[in-house]
Design a protein around this motif. Structure first.
Motif, short mmCIF file in Angstrom:
data_model
loop_
_atom_site.label_atom_id
_atom_site.label_comp_id
_atom_site.label_asym_id
_atom_site.label_seq_id
_atom_site.Cartn_x
_atom_site.Cartn_y
_atom_site.Cartn_z
N TYR A 41 -5.10 1.12 1.45
CA TYR A 41 -4.68 -0.28 1.57
C TYR A 41 -3.16 -0.38 1.67
N GLN A 42 -2.48 0.51 0.98
CA GLN A 42 -1.02 0.47 0.93
C GLN A 42 -0.40 0.63 2.32
N ALA A 43 -0.90 1.57 3.09
CA ALA A 43 -0.34 1.81 4.42
C ALA A 43 -0.50 0.59 5.31
N ALA A 44 -1.68 0.02 5.31
CA ALA A 44 -1.92 -1.16 6.15
C ALA A 44 -1.05 -2.34 5.70
N GLU B 296 6.78 -3.94 8.07
CA GLU B 296 7.21 -3.53 9.41
C GLU B 296 6.84 -4.54 10.48
N ASP B 297 6.06 -5.55 10.10
CA ASP B 297 5.70 -6.65 11.00
C ASP B 297 4.88 -6.21 12.22
N TYR B 298 4.02 -5.18 12.03
CA TYR B 298 3.13 -4.75 13.10
C TYR B 298 1.91 -5.67 13.16
N SER B 299 1.35 -5.78 14.35
CA SER B 299 0.12 -6.56 14.52
C SER B 299 -1.07 -5.71 14.05
N TYR B 300 -2.21 -6.35 13.85
CA TYR B 300 -3.42 -5.62 13.45
C TYR B 300 -3.74 -4.52 14.46
N LYS B 301 -3.62 -4.85 15.73
CA LYS B 301 -3.93 -3.90 16.80
C LYS B 301 -3.00 -2.69 16.72
N GLU B 302 -1.71 -2.95 16.53
CA GLU B 302 -0.75 -1.85 16.44
C GLU B 302 -1.03 -0.97 15.21
N ILE B 303 -1.40 -1.61 14.11
CA ILE B 303 -1.73 -0.86 12.89
C ILE B 303 -2.97 0.00 13.13
N ILE C 37 -6.22 -4.68 4.75
CA ILE C 37 -5.18 -5.65 4.39
C ILE C 37 -5.72 -6.66 3.40
N SER C 38 -6.91 -7.15 3.64
CA SER C 38 -7.52 -8.12 2.73
C SER C 38 -7.71 -7.54 1.34
N ARG C 39 -8.27 -6.34 1.27
CA ARG C 39 -8.49 -5.69 -0.03
C ARG C 39 -7.18 -5.30 -0.68
N GLY C 40 -6.22 -4.89 0.12
CA GLY C 40 -4.91 -4.54 -0.42
C GLY C 40 -4.20 -5.74 -1.02
N VAL C 41 -4.29 -6.88 -0.35
CA VAL C 41 -3.69 -8.11 -0.88
C VAL C 41 -4.35 -8.48 -2.21
N ALA C 42 -5.67 -8.37 -2.28
CA ALA C 42 -6.38 -8.68 -3.53
C ALA C 42 -5.94 -7.73 -4.64
N GLN C 43 -5.81 -6.46 -4.32
CA GLN C 43 -5.38 -5.48 -5.31
C GLN C 43 -3.94 -5.76 -5.75
N LEU C 44 -3.08 -6.09 -4.80
CA LEU C 44 -1.69 -6.42 -5.10
C LEU C 44 -1.60 -7.65 -6.00
N GLN C 45 -2.43 -8.64 -5.74
CA GLN C 45 -2.43 -9.85 -6.57
C GLN C 45 -2.80 -9.50 -8.01
N ARG C 46 -3.82 -8.66 -8.18
CA ARG C 46 -4.22 -8.25 -9.54
C ARG C 46 -3.08 -7.51 -10.23
N LEU C 47 -2.42 -6.61 -9.50
CA LEU C 47 -1.31 -5.86 -10.07
C LEU C 47 -0.16 -6.78 -10.48
N ILE C 48 0.14 -7.76 -9.66
CA ILE C 48 1.21 -8.71 -10.00
C ILE C 48 0.83 -9.52 -11.22
N LEU C 49 -0.41 -9.99 -11.27
CA LEU C 49 -0.85 -10.77 -12.44
C LEU C 49 -0.78 -9.93 -13.71
N MET C 50 -1.28 -8.70 -13.64
CA MET C 50 -1.26 -7.84 -14.83
C MET C 50 0.18 -7.45 -15.18
N GLY C 51 0.97 -7.15 -14.19
CA GLY C 51 2.34 -6.69 -14.43
C GLY C 51 3.27 -7.76 -14.94
#
Length: 191
Positions: free
Chosen positions: A116-119, A126-133, A148-162
């Protein structure tokens, strides 16, 4: 495939295929979509059929397979209205967003699991489009969207916990996470 041949096949088989699709889906819109998808597949792969006398059975088989694929996908990824699931979603308040600095967001991004991190990094940093990624990571476009969707959800949890924040429903979570990530991108200190 000549367009006359395609048009003849569509006019000859559309009604029976639509009826079959309607019997499976029980809705007009889904039956239309399924029938259209079947003819799309015919247009792209029909040349592979060697025995033209089997066009009808080939079309019915394709329609049925597409129906099963749609059902499988729906079972794996059920559609929920956002308004029905809003209570289950964590949110990050605007106050938390305003107190986060770029270094913290980057640190949280570094804790997101690898696929998820790379996407996320390619999309937000880097502002790449989905197609470029998809091309860079050599994965299908749908996989990029999912990561990207799962990564955003994971990032949100990390921010809330952190940040030790409880869920304040002042702003939808996707808006606040987007705001955090875009702010990091525009931070001159990271340039």
């Amino acid at each position: 495939m000549p367009s006359d041949d395609f048009e003849q096949i569509v006019s000859r088989h559309y009604e029976p295929l639509y009826r079959f699709a309607f019997s499976l889906t029980r809705t007009e819109a889904d039956a239309c979509d399924l029938t259209q998808q079947t003819f799309y597949i015919w247009a792209t792969k029909g040349h592979q059929l060697r025995d033209r006398s089997k066009v009808k059975s080939w079309l019915f088989t394709i329609l049925h397979r597409e129906f099963l694929n749609i059902r499988r996908r729906a079972a794996r990824f059920p559609h929920l209205e956002l308004s029905d699931a809003i209570e289950d979603l964590p949110t990050i308040s605007p106050e938390v967003v305003n107190t986060l600095d770029s270094a913290q967001v980057i640190e949280f991004l570094g804790q997101v699991r690898e696929p998820y991190q790379a996407a996320l990094s390619l999309f937000y940093m880097e502002d790449y489009s989905y197609k470029e990624i998809a091309d860079i990571l050599e994965v299908p476009l749908g996989t990029v969207r999912s990561r990207i969707s799962r990564g955003v959800a994971q990032l949100q949890r990390l921010i809330l916990m952190g940040t030790g924040t409880t869920s304040l429903r002042a702003m939808p979570e996707s808006d606040t996470t987007e705001l955090c990530l875009r702010r990091v991108w525009n931070d001159p200190a990271l340039a």
